[in-house]
Design an enzyme around this catalytic site. Structure first.
Site, mmCIF file in Angstrom:
data_model
loop_
_atom_site.group_PDB
_atom_site.id
_atom_site.type_symbol
_atom_site.label_atom_id
_atom_site.label_comp_id
_atom_site.label_asym_id
_atom_site.label_seq_id
_atom_site.Cartn_x
_atom_site.Cartn_y
_atom_site.Cartn_z
ATOM 1 N N TYR A 64 0.854 16.646 3.667
ATOM 2 C CA TYR A 64 -0.002 15.634 3.868
ATOM 3 C C TYR A 64 -1.521 15.935 4.784
ATOM 4 O O TYR A 64 -1.343 16.382 5.761
ATOM 5 C CB TYR A 64 0.709 14.620 4.896
ATOM 6 C CG TYR A 64 1.718 13.528 4.266
ATOM 7 C CD1 TYR A 64 3.186 14.452 3.969
ATOM 8 C CD2 TYR A 64 1.444 12.254 4.055
ATOM 9 C CE1 TYR A 64 3.914 13.554 3.394
ATOM 10 C CE2 TYR A 64 2.573 11.475 3.367
ATOM 11 C CZ TYR A 64 3.660 12.052 2.942
ATOM 12 O OH TYR A 64 4.540 11.453 2.476
ATOM 13 N N HIS A 259 7.094 1.369 -3.325
ATOM 14 C CA HIS A 259 6.904 2.805 -3.040
ATOM 15 C C HIS A 259 8.405 3.370 -2.581
ATOM 16 O O HIS A 259 8.774 3.109 -1.463
ATOM 17 C CB HIS A 259 5.866 3.357 -2.322
ATOM 18 C CG HIS A 259 5.686 4.793 -2.149
ATOM 19 N ND1 HIS A 259 4.952 5.507 -3.211
ATOM 20 C CD2 HIS A 259 6.076 5.788 -1.268
ATOM 21 C CE1 HIS A 259 5.137 6.752 -2.935
ATOM 22 N NE2 HIS A 259 5.692 6.966 -1.630
#
Length: 533
Positions: A64, A259
């Site tokens: 990330y 998601h």
């Protein structure tokens, strides 16, 4: 002219499959809406936001990366009318490792010891890993309100002509954070400069719009057993948030995007009011991990103060041998809905999770060595899996001189593998994770009881507010009691049978019998023609 079939050639490797949603409306910059047609190209500007050549090494399985950007100087407020993804490696086989991108507003809150001038320094930097207690500046926690969201298969979105996401102005947000999740399961070295193209205009629309995130808070307390055909988790946005934050006339939902990760199969956004479930706002019963598009609503849905929003997710883990937990890697799971709505309110997210104490007690565990249950709760709520969340390297663990599987790394580094049971005595000296591995997940009655207890039991709800002057504490509630929504019968043949194969009505039974008879007749004719020839 139709080609002669003898001249037809095979299409070789030019073949494949793609998910499509044929019945959903779609707003575009060239919409048929009269207002949108009036917007001239000279009235629309673009703002490209990308990372700067971030290198993802073959040893990185999950990364990330966050980058701070500054808004261009605007003297007056503007409206974002749409956005789309800028992908470095789009279309190249196995080379697009971008799994999700989100652009967040940053409120630039001042923490003790923080320097307001630091934001411009961060703008000039290439960024750093996200959500790391060691590497990420604490000030970045204020970057929590989504402005743009992209996942595989999405083309971004354009808003309807009466709504736009506000940017700029004297009192507007000046800094934003681009977060990119890289999923490097093919172990390639990639240099990436992906991001967003933001379309905006100075011709303001009627309403300020916003995006909130709702669903299951990302935590190890989200659990999906192995070997399941279908197993549900739910995330609740309850009255403790909607009653305080929603305006008297409510918010109107324009669109939403689901998601989850590789085990996700079905997702829906449910709407509860006064003990009754209303029509599902969004539902996708053929959820495709590779096609996470935006569901535009043909009719906007009004959500009032006191209403519940429930994100309902179903997973399939038939090929998995160990439990799957909530987490940031695509091998872990999520259950989220990104909701675009208007008018904009000071709300970033509305989540829930199983309370930590109830999670452990569900599996008969009441105490651990070295820390009491309150300490464990604080560990999950305020610290979390800092390592797993940000950076997973396949070289971090070796067994017998060989690289471990990625799943082994997740389990070894999990908080659940660091908690050693002291109570009850029959489980003592086991880690909680090893205890879970010994449970009878292949027994349908056991897994069904666990599923129902997690759904209908207690939920800790969180209302994340972007305005620092408003504080709403977490609340523990039970799953609401309500009358479930029943879809009206449809006449289309595709809807005659329900999931169990039962017929919905007497009329449907006649149609099904007719269909069956026609199928039998077709086979008899086919058999006769074969015998004649």
């Amino acid at each position: 002219m139709d080609p002669n079939y003898e001249s037809l050639k095979g299409h070789g490797k030019n073949r494949g499959v793609k998910s499509l949603h044929l019945l959903s409306p779609k707003f575009t910059q060239n919409s048929r809406d009269p207002y949108t047609r009036k917007i001239k190209n000279s009235e629309i500007s673009i703002w490209d936001i990308t990372v700067n050549n971030i290198t993802v090494e073959p040893t990185m399985d999950t990364l990330y990366w966050c980058k701070i950007v500054r808004l261009p100087e605007f003297s007056n407020k503007q409206h974002i009318i749409g956005y789309e993804a800028l992908l470095s490696h789009f279309g190249h086989l196995n080379s697009n490792i971008v799994h999700q991108m989100t652009l967040f507003e940053c409120q630039t809150k001042s923490y003790p010891g923080s320097d307001p001038l630091s934001w411009d320094l961060w703008v000039r930097s290439s960024g750093t890993v996200c959500n790391s207690n060691l590497l990420t500046p604490r000030d970045w926690d204020s970057c929590s309100t989504p402005v743009a969201v992209w996942s595989p298969g999405s083309q971004g979105q354009f808003l309807p002509s009466h709504a736009g996401i506000p940017i700029g102005g004297v009192s507007g947000v000046k800094y934003y954070m681009l977060e990119i999740h890289y999923d490097n399961s093919n172990k390639k070295k990639i240099v990436d400069h992906s991001g967003f193209r933001i379309h905006y205009t100075h011709k303001l629309r009627t309403y300020d719009a916003g995006i909130i995130v709702s669903g299951v808070s990302i935590s190890d307390t989200q659990l999906i057993p192995p070997g399941q055909n279908m197993y549900r988790n739910v995330g609740i946005c309850g009255p403790s948030c909607s009653s305080v934050m929603f305006p008297e006339k409510g918010i109107k939902i324009i669109s939403g995007s689901f998601h989850s990760h590789q085990a996700g199969r079905k997702m829906s956004l449910r709407h509860i009011r006064s003990g009754k479930e209303l029509k599902r706002i969004i539902e996708d019963y053929n959820y495709d991990y590779s096609h996470q598009h935006v569901h535009q609503l043909a009719n906007e849905t009004v959500v009032l103060p006191g209403d519940y929003l429930i994100t309902d997710c179903a997973y399939e883990t038939k090929q998995r041998k160990l439990p799957t937990f909530g987490g940031y890697s695509t091998k872990q799971e999520m259950c989220l809905t990104f909701i675009t709505y208007y008018p904009k309110i000071e709300l970033s997210g509305c989540y829930s999770m199983t309370p930590v104490r109830e999670f452990f007690e569900m599996f008969g565990v009441y105490q651990f060595y070295a820390m009491n249950m309150t300490d464990v709760e604080n560990l999950f709520l305020y610290n979390g899996n800092d390592y797993i969340k940000n950076y997973i390297s396949t070289e971090t663990k070796k067994k017998n001189g060989k690289l471990s599987k990625d799943e082994d790394i997740f389990y070894d580094e999990s908080l659940l593998n660091k908690l050693i049971i002291s109570d009850p005595a029959e489980f003592h000296d086991r880690t909680f994770l090893s205890h879970l591995h010994q449970l009878p997940w292949d027994e349908p009655l056991f897994t069904k009881r666990v599923e129902q207890e997690f759904i209908t039991g207690k939920h800790m709800t969180f209302c994340r507010v972007s305005n620092d002057s408003i504080s709403i504490p977490p609340e523990i509630i039970r799953f609401p009691e309500f009358t479930a929504y029943v879809k009206p019968a449809r006449t289309c043949l595709n809807y005659i049978l329900n999931d169990n194969g039962d017929l919905r009505s007497k009329g449907s039974r006649h149609v099904a019998e007719l269909t069956s008879s026609l199928f039998i007749l077709y086979n008899l004719v086919k058999k006769h023609n074969t015998l004649v020839h």
